[in-house]
Design an enzyme around this catalytic site. Structure first.
Site, PDB file in Angstrom:
ATOM      1  N   ASP A   2       0.850  -1.195   0.000  1.00 53.69           N
ATOM      2  CA  ASP A   2       0.000   0.000   0.000  1.00 53.69           C
ATOM      3  C   ASP A   2       0.885   1.244   0.000  1.00 53.69           C
ATOM      4  OD1 ASP A   2      -2.006   1.785  -0.036  1.00 53.69           O
ATOM      5  OD2 ASP A   2      -2.911   1.198   1.862  1.00 53.69           O
ATOM      6  N   CYS A  33       0.335   4.845   1.806  1.00 48.94           N
ATOM      7  CA  CYS A  33      -0.702   4.756   2.844  1.00 48.94           C
ATOM      8  C   CYS A  33      -0.347   5.712   3.971  1.00 48.94           C
ATOM      9  CB  CYS A  33      -0.763   3.326   3.370  1.00 48.94           C
ATOM     10  SG  CYS A  33      -2.013   3.116   4.645  1.00 48.94           S
ATOM     11  N   HIS A  39      -8.044   0.386   7.185  1.00 49.23           N
ATOM     12  CA  HIS A  39      -8.382   1.753   6.790  1.00 49.23           C
ATOM     13  C   HIS A  39      -9.711   2.186   7.410  1.00 49.23           C
ATOM     14  CE1 HIS A  39      -5.637   1.456   3.015  1.00 49.23           C
ATOM     15  NE2 HIS A  39      -4.978   1.624   4.135  1.00 49.23           N
ATOM     16  N   MET A  88      -9.469  -0.040  15.856  1.00 46.00           N
ATOM     17  CA  MET A  88     -10.868   0.362  15.944  1.00 46.00           C
ATOM     18  C   MET A  88     -11.335   0.354  17.408  1.00 46.00           C
ATOM     19  SD  MET A  88     -14.043  -1.270  13.928  1.00 46.00           S
ATOM     20  CE  MET A  88     -13.501  -2.892  14.374  1.00 46.00           C
ATOM     21  N   HIS A 128       3.877   3.972  13.577  1.00 45.84           N
ATOM     22  CA  HIS A 128       2.782   4.317  12.656  1.00 45.84           C
ATOM     23  C   HIS A 128       1.409   3.903  13.152  1.00 45.84           C
ATOM     24  CE1 HIS A 128       2.142   0.183  11.501  1.00 45.84           C
ATOM     25  NE2 HIS A 128       1.390   0.497  10.482  1.00 45.84           N
ATOM     26  N   ALA A 136      -0.944   0.976  16.022  1.00 43.31           N
ATOM     27  CA  ALA A 136      -0.924   0.004  17.109  1.00 43.31           C
ATOM     28  C   ALA A 136      -0.137  -1.232  16.683  1.00 43.31           C
ATOM     29  CB  ALA A 136      -2.344  -0.376  17.495  1.00 43.31           C
ATOM     30  N   GLY A 137      -0.299  -1.640  15.446  1.00 44.32           N
ATOM     31  CA  GLY A 137       0.379  -2.850  14.971  1.00 44.32           C
ATOM     32  C   GLY A 137      -0.401  -4.093  15.344  1.00 44.32           C
ATOM     33  N   LYS A 170     -15.867   2.125   8.554  1.00 38.86           N
ATOM     34  CA  LYS A 170     -14.866   1.128   8.142  1.00 38.86           C
ATOM     35  C   LYS A 170     -15.189   0.575   6.760  1.00 38.86           C
ATOM     36  CE  LYS A 170     -12.029  -0.940  10.399  1.00 38.86           C
ATOM     37  NZ  LYS A 170     -10.578  -0.741  10.541  1.00 38.86           N
TER      38      LYS A 170
END
Length: 479
Positions: free
Chosen positions: A95, A98, A204, A381, A402, A404-405, A478
């Site tokens: 991506d 992003c 996303h 989320m 960037h 939470a991972g 979402k």
DNA sequence: ATGTCC
């Protein structure tokens, strides 16, 4: 060879941790986050990246590191063209471009706004196309893709989707410096054309958030961020065009590897020397797709402004909906860094890692000169997102985390709870959710991610960035 | 992340 803890925030993978390392690996993490990274073998990927020709300093990983294609997500690697350094598309990811954009409003989360959150989420959701595939809000012809890829944010502005100042508050002033749309395949352009102005899927999102904690008063004031105010956060990328560009160039570079005498431990680390024509070709395609991503977030911003204006019956300008900053976490850039006391021009790969310039940098919009570059970090989320400022750390080539991972696979997450159950649970916590596919929603559950607070605090402790504000979601749109 | 395999 065992990992060695250097201090409270850094672990070192010594040269020899895997065969062929040119530099050590450095993982920014405390005990718990480091153990997680070892478990999903992302640490091994950090060491693999250290075998790349011309890599300088160390192969780095941010605390939100997890397993990715060749390179870990959360990885940073700088390569020196003067030392036959390479570019690897896997070090940017699929991506391309992003990133995350934060838009403020002057609306306080009080009696006027609270009862309207349902209507607001519905209105935004109707205006923001999302999900896998799908058409965007500003579809264009394939022949117009070159313009988007050249102009980035300004393309959207030329179509009336935004304000002039939006470009200034986007990294690279709205467009990457060297886009070459001619390096994108026809298929990439055909995939991208209908998708401009669409959110996508997976992690996303577009969120309506409330500023619920200020940790750096001065920086927050400069960014006009105030406790209790409503904000909008957009997390999206380059959709099909970036994915196709990565696919095309990985295939091409993988094919070139045989004739190049480069030995890497994982085929997914396919790379070419920066002086090779294929490197310029990839970087041109990457900048082009990156500009599509910027234009995409711009169009999504415009859709959110329209929705707010419709619900509150005031213009977006009257609602104070300015862009705070727009920043990418999947790009490679040629940058000057001090390496062993000498300034060198290196190619910094950031994949799931964010540039974090310090105060006084010439690339920042004037008002941010004194505070440093804003870094927008999306939470998972239902959990908190963060606004940080960079500190130009020499330990990280001026990079920070960037997000939470991921901590749990998509498959695992789906087993724990259905999308319907998850939506109900979030709504019990006062977070409204508009989704497109229940299954995808279940994959994005908060328990499938690491704790964003632990991640940003680790980066602050290591001196990479400073926390300015915490934002909690009240409405989630979402893919 | 992704027209979740051209």
């Amino acid at each position: 060879m065992e990992p060695r803890r250097i201090d409270d925030y850094v672990w070192e993978l010594p040269v020899g941790f895997v065969d062929g390392m040119n530099v050590p690996g450095h993982v920014f993490a405390g005990e718990a986050l480091f153990r997680k990274a070892v478990q999903d073998r992302a640490v091994e990927q950090v060491a693999n990246v250290a075998t790349l020709p011309g890599i300088v300093g160390a192969s780095l990983a941010m605390p939100d590191i997890h397993w990715g294609y060749g390179f870990p997500i959360g990885g940073v690697a700088a390569t020196d063209p003067a030392a036959h350094g390479v570019i690897s598309p896997g070090g940017v990811g699929f991506d391309i471009g992003c990133g995350v954009r934060l838009v403020r409003t002057s609306l306080p989360w009080t009696a006027e706004v609270r009862p309207k959150i349902g209507e607001l989420v519905d209105t935004v959701a109707r205006r923001v196309p999302r999900g896998v595939g799908g058409k965007g809000r500003l579809p264009i012809r394939p022949s117009e893709v070159d313009d988007v890829c050249r102009d980035g944010v300004r393309f959207a502005l030329s179509r009336g989707a935004g304000w002039e100042e939006d470009a200034e508050y986007t990294e690279d002033r709205g467009a990457l410096p060297d886009p070459r749309p001619s390096e994108l395949s026809d298929r990439a352009k055909e995939r991208g054309a209908p998708q401009l102005g669409s959110l996508g899927a997976g992690n996303h999102f577009l969120e309506i958030q409330v500023v619920d904690q200020i940790r750096d008063k001065r920086a927050a004031e400069v960014m006009d961020i105030h406790e209790g105010n409503v904000c909008v956060m957009v997390h999206s990328g380059s959709r099909g065009i970036g994915h196709q560009a990565c696919t095309d160039h990985v295939k091409k570079i993988d094919g070139l590897m045989r004739g190049l005498d480069i030995d890497v431990p994982d085929r997914q680390l396919a790379c070419v020397p920066l002086e090779h024509p294929a490197a310029e070709s990839y970087l041109g395609a990457m900048d082009a797709a990156g500009n599509f991503a910027k234009a995409n977030r711009q169009v999504l911003t415009h859709a959110a402004r329209e929705a707010f204006a419709a619900v509150f019956k005031r213009t977006a300008g009257e609602l104070g909906m300015s862009v705070v900053y727009d920043i990418s976490h999947n790009l490679a850039k040629m940058e000057r860094h001090d390496i062993d006391g000498k300034e060198r021009l290196v190619c910094v790969h950031r994949k799931g890692a964010t540039r974090a310039l310090g105060p006084g940098h010439t690339e920042l919009p004037d008002p941010y000169d004194e505070i440093g570059q804003p870094v927008v970090v999306p939470g998972s989320m239902g959990s908190a997102s963060y606004l940080l400022v960079g500190r130009a750390s020499s330990r990280s080539f001026a990079s920070t985390c960037h997000g939470a991972g991921r901590a749990m696979s998509r498959t695992q997450a789906k087993k724990r709870m259905t999308g319907e159950e998850l939506k109900r649970q979030l709504e019990d916590q006062g977070i409204l959710v508009a989704r497109s596919k229940w299954k995808l929603l279940a994959e994005e559950a908060p328990y499938a991610y690491k704790d964003s607070t632990e991640v940003v605090d680790t980066c602050e402790g290591a001196g990479l960035s400073k926390v300015v504000a915490r934002l909690r979601p009240v409405g989630v749109i979402k893919g």
